[in-house]
Design a protein around this motif. Structure first.
Motif, PDB file in Angstrom:
ATOM      1  N   SER A 299       1.021  -1.217  -0.045  1.00 59.46           N
ATOM      2  CA  SER A 299       0.150   0.220   0.207  1.00 59.46           C
ATOM      3  C   SER A 299       1.125   1.780  -0.033  1.00 59.46           C
ATOM      4  O   SER A 299       0.505   1.918  -0.785  1.00 59.46           O
ATOM      5  N   ILE A 300       1.996   1.126   0.818  1.00 62.27           N
ATOM      6  CA  ILE A 300       2.805   2.696   0.931  1.00 62.27           C
ATOM      7  C   ILE A 300       3.451   2.695  -0.697  1.00 62.27           C
ATOM      8  O   ILE A 300       3.514   3.748  -0.909  1.00 62.27           O
ATOM      9  N   TYR A 303       0.847   4.467  -3.140  1.00 63.49           N
ATOM     10  CA  TYR A 303       0.616   5.822  -2.893  1.00 63.49           C
ATOM     11  C   TYR A 303       1.627   6.301  -3.126  1.00 63.49           C
ATOM     12  O   TYR A 303       1.538   7.120  -3.584  1.00 63.49           O
ATOM     13  N   SER A 306       1.584   6.477  -7.146  1.00 63.57           N
ATOM     14  CA  SER A 306       0.791   6.956  -7.720  1.00 63.57           C
ATOM     15  C   SER A 306       1.135   9.277  -7.420  1.00 63.57           C
ATOM     16  O   SER A 306       0.455   9.724  -8.855  1.00 63.57           O
ATOM     17  N   PHE A 323      -3.413  12.786   3.506  1.00 64.26           N
ATOM     18  CA  PHE A 323      -2.237  11.699   3.464  1.00 64.26           C
ATOM     19  C   PHE A 323      -3.143  10.225   4.207  1.00 64.26           C
ATOM     20  O   PHE A 323      -2.676   9.545   3.518  1.00 64.26           O
ATOM     21  N   ASP A 326      -6.047   9.186   1.888  1.00 61.72           N
ATOM     22  CA  ASP A 326      -5.581   9.087   0.329  1.00 61.72           C
ATOM     23  C   ASP A 326      -4.837   6.909   0.421  1.00 61.72           C
ATOM     24  O   ASP A 326      -4.974   6.905  -0.477  1.00 61.72           O
ATOM     25  N   PHE A 327      -4.280   7.223   1.838  1.00 64.86           N
ATOM     26  CA  PHE A 327      -3.203   6.167   2.089  1.00 64.86           C
ATOM     27  C   PHE A 327      -4.773   5.163   1.598  1.00 64.86           C
ATOM     28  O   PHE A 327      -4.392   3.923   1.118  1.00 64.86           O
ATOM     29  N   GLY A 330      -6.745   5.026  -2.005  1.00 70.75           N
ATOM     30  CA  GLY A 330      -5.889   4.343  -2.694  1.00 70.75           C
ATOM     31  C   GLY A 330      -6.223   5.522  -3.360  1.00 70.75           C
ATOM     32  O   GLY A 330      -7.348   5.792  -3.805  1.00 70.75           O
ATOM     33  N   ARG A 331      -5.123   5.830  -3.855  1.00 73.61           N
ATOM     34  CA  ARG A 331      -5.354   7.342  -5.561  1.00 73.61           C
ATOM     35  C   ARG A 331      -5.433   6.512  -6.357  1.00 73.61           C
ATOM     36  O   ARG A 331      -6.118   7.492  -7.260  1.00 73.61           O
ATOM     37  N   GLY A 410      -5.605   0.580  -2.109  1.00 70.76           N
ATOM     38  CA  GLY A 410      -4.904   1.553  -1.652  1.00 70.76           C
ATOM     39  C   GLY A 410      -5.041   0.821  -0.980  1.00 70.76           C
ATOM     40  O   GLY A 410      -5.282  -0.825  -0.281  1.00 70.76           O
ATOM     41  N   PHE A 411      -4.845   0.653   1.056  1.00 72.87           N
ATOM     42  CA  PHE A 411      -5.035  -0.103   1.945  1.00 72.87           C
ATOM     43  C   PHE A 411      -6.341  -0.837   2.090  1.00 72.87           C
ATOM     44  O   PHE A 411      -6.138  -2.287   1.983  1.00 72.87           O
TER      45      PHE A 411
END
Length: 572
Positions: A299-300, A303, A306, A323, A326-327, A330-331, A410-411
């Motif tokens: 996920s990092i 991010y 993206s 932050f 969006d993390f 998911g961006r 994302g996560f």
């Protein structure tokens, strides 16, 4: 009588009278068109060239427009102007013509002394020139000022803040830690000897040895690589995705059912070769830990990457600027590595197929320990295998779901696909394996009926929806009611979709209840899946309802008036 001779004095007087009358006749305007005005005849001079007279004619016409011959409207019978006005006009015209001709020919002419009227007209012309010059200078200054001064901008509309879900950044922050904690707590609280929500599980003394080892890492990454290889094989249908904001459509390789068959066949080969496949069950918590760590790291990376793509490739809700939020959401909407679409791959392949593989390995372990196949365990494994096989057979249907067309990767989706699904949805088989709980056949028979009813509602409603999206003019829908929208699409308000907004959710929940019924009524934790799924699907339905209301407006209101219930007819 001698003839009397005329006196020379008398004859001279008569000649003078005649000359006066002749001069009066020449100076007065005549009605005959053949005679020319006095002014025009006087302006001609034998010594001047012919083009001077033509220029004078032009000037006379202009002067006639500026100072026309005065007329007396109160005396219509007298068409001739007075002598004073006539003289004034003649003198004015002659003065203007003389000045123009002298300037055009370049020759010096004698100075004329204009009368009072000609000086008044000359002053008016000078004032007019001065006024026009001042107007031009004012216009120039205004243009320069306008160029330097920016135009007044329209009043700005108040910009709306980002639309948050899951209680915004605070909710996203809590869920990042709450979701992994839930997976560990539920699995640790529901073990062989106990399965109660009231008992807090104790942590082992050697935490690292109990939840992590190298062999579990190799199993997990080997499984991910194997499924990725099957996903990129040039076998199976190539399907177009939904239209993108950036334009065009993405291509998706739909061979998930083939991947399921190959994976189950590979498991059969491993059993035949007597490989220690039951290690997967023995290392259940260690595999769960590896999958959790990988989900955070993945996920990092998603991010960070993206921020190096075009803004058109970002998800509608994952670009809030916060932050944490969006993390979590998911961006990027559709992150890809070569031909592999990461979100589409994780949605169906390693998690769903891994869930089924885990179930069948538990059946194999139960057989190794007891020498029999527990009917409850086999039945719930068949139910869940049918569910996953259905999803992979109709793999292209997921391309129209909220996860693919709206949510970023994302996560939330990464952890849900790789950890939540395989390690929580297999809770009932793991409980039946460790507890050895069984039910008689007359209790299992109604559970089979309940699962088949749920599957029938789930499959028929989804098939009807998919067919309507592909071909709304299909003969099957000729007698069904639809609601037109301003986007050109139609909303199906008959058949299964005339009963409630989400009949497929209803079928899904009925199947989830059947899975938990195989564990009896002695443990609430074994009903975690249908209870959680109820909350999840209600939340998803409300999210979808908000998006449809914003997209279709009044058409969605008419649909809701026609179809009143959301998931449960006559209840909700």
């Amino acid at each position: 009588m001698p003839r009397r001779e005329k006196s020379p004095n008398k004859s001279r007087g008569r000649e003078r009278a005649r000359s006066k009358s002749a001069s009066r006749t020449k100076s007065s305007p005549t009605k005959s068109p053949s005679r020319r005005p006095v002014t025009r005849s006087r302006s001609r001079t034998p010594s001047r060239p012919a083009k001077t007279s033509s220029a004078a004619e032009v000037v006379i016409q202009e002067v006639n427009q500026v100072a026309p011959t005065p007329r007396t409207p109160s005396r219509p019978k007298s068409r001739s102007p007075s002598r004073a006005a006539q003289k004034e006009t003649v003198v004015t015209k002659r003065t203007v013509v003389t000045s123009v001709v002298s300037s055009s020919s370049g020759q010096e002419q004698a100075a004329h002394t204009p009368v009072r009227s000609s000086s008044r007209i000359a002053s008016l012309i000078e004032k007019e020139k001065e006024a026009s010059y001042l107007i031009k200078e004012q216009m120039k200054s205004e243009m320069i000022t306008n160029m330097k001064t920016p135009p007044p901008s329209a009043p700005k509309k108040k910009e709306k803040g980002p639309h948050y879900e899951f209680m915004g950044p605070i909710g996203a922050f809590l869920l990042i830690f709450l979701l992994p904690a839930t997976v560990y707590y539920v699995n640790m609280a529901c073990r062989k000897t106990k399965c109660s929500i009231l008992i807090v599980p104790s942590l082992p003394r050697n935490f690292v040895a109990a939840f992590f080892d190298t062999e579990a890492c190799l199993i997990f990454f080997g499984w991910m690589a194997f499924q990725a290889l099957l996903a990129v094989l040039p076998v199976g249908r190539l399907v177009d995705g939904q239209p993108l904001k950036s334009g065009g459509k993405l291509k998706y390789r739909c061979n998930g059912f083939l991947a399921l068959v190959v994976s189950l066949a590979g498991l059969g080969v491993a059993v035949y070769l007597k490989l220690p496949v039951t290690k997967v069950v023995d290392k259940f918590f260690k595999l769960m830990t590896v999958a959790t760590i990988f989900s955070f790291a993945f996920s990092i990376c998603l991010y960070v990457s993206s921020h190096f793509v075009s803004s058109k490739k970002l998800a509608p809700g994952g670009n809030s600027g916060n932050f944490i939020y969006d993390f979590f959401i998911g961006r990027e909407l559709n992150p890809r590595v070569g031909p592999l679409d990461l979100k589409f791959f994780c949605e169906l392949r390693p998690g769903l197929i891994g869930w089924v593989m885990m179930d069948w390995i538990m059946v194999l372990k139960a057989y190794q320990e007891t020498g029999t196949f527990p009917p409850n365990l086999v039945l719930v494994t068949v139910f869940q295998t049918l569910y996953v096989a259905d999803a992979l057979w109709f793999e292209d249907a997921i391309l129209t779901t909220m996860d693919i067309i709206h949510d970023g990767f994302g996560f939330m989706l990464c952890f849900g696909d790789l950890v939540w699904v395989p390690f929580l949805y297999s809770l009932q088989p793991r409980f039946l394996l460790e507890s050895g709980f069984t039910l008689p056949w007359y209790c299992l028979a109604p559970i089979v009926v309940i699962n088949l009813i749920g599957y029938m509602i789930f499959r028929l409603s989804n098939s009807q929806k998919n067919l309507f999206r592909k071909d709304p003019k299909h003969p099957v829908f000729s007698g069904m009611e639809t609601v037109p929208t301003q986007t050109g699409r139609k909303l199906l308000a008959s058949g299964w979709w005339g009963i409630c907004h989400k009949p497929n959710y209803l079928g899904d929940l009925i199947m989830a209840l059947a899975w938990s019924l195989t564990t009896g009524f002695g443990h609430i934790f074994t009903y975690f899946y249908p209870l959680y799924f109820l909350v999840l699907l209600i939340h998803r339905e409300r999210r979808d309802n908000e998006q449809c209301a914003a997209k279709y407006g009044a058409s969605w209101e008419r649909y809701c008036q026609r179809v009143k219930y959301r998931i449960f007819p006559y209840i909700y």
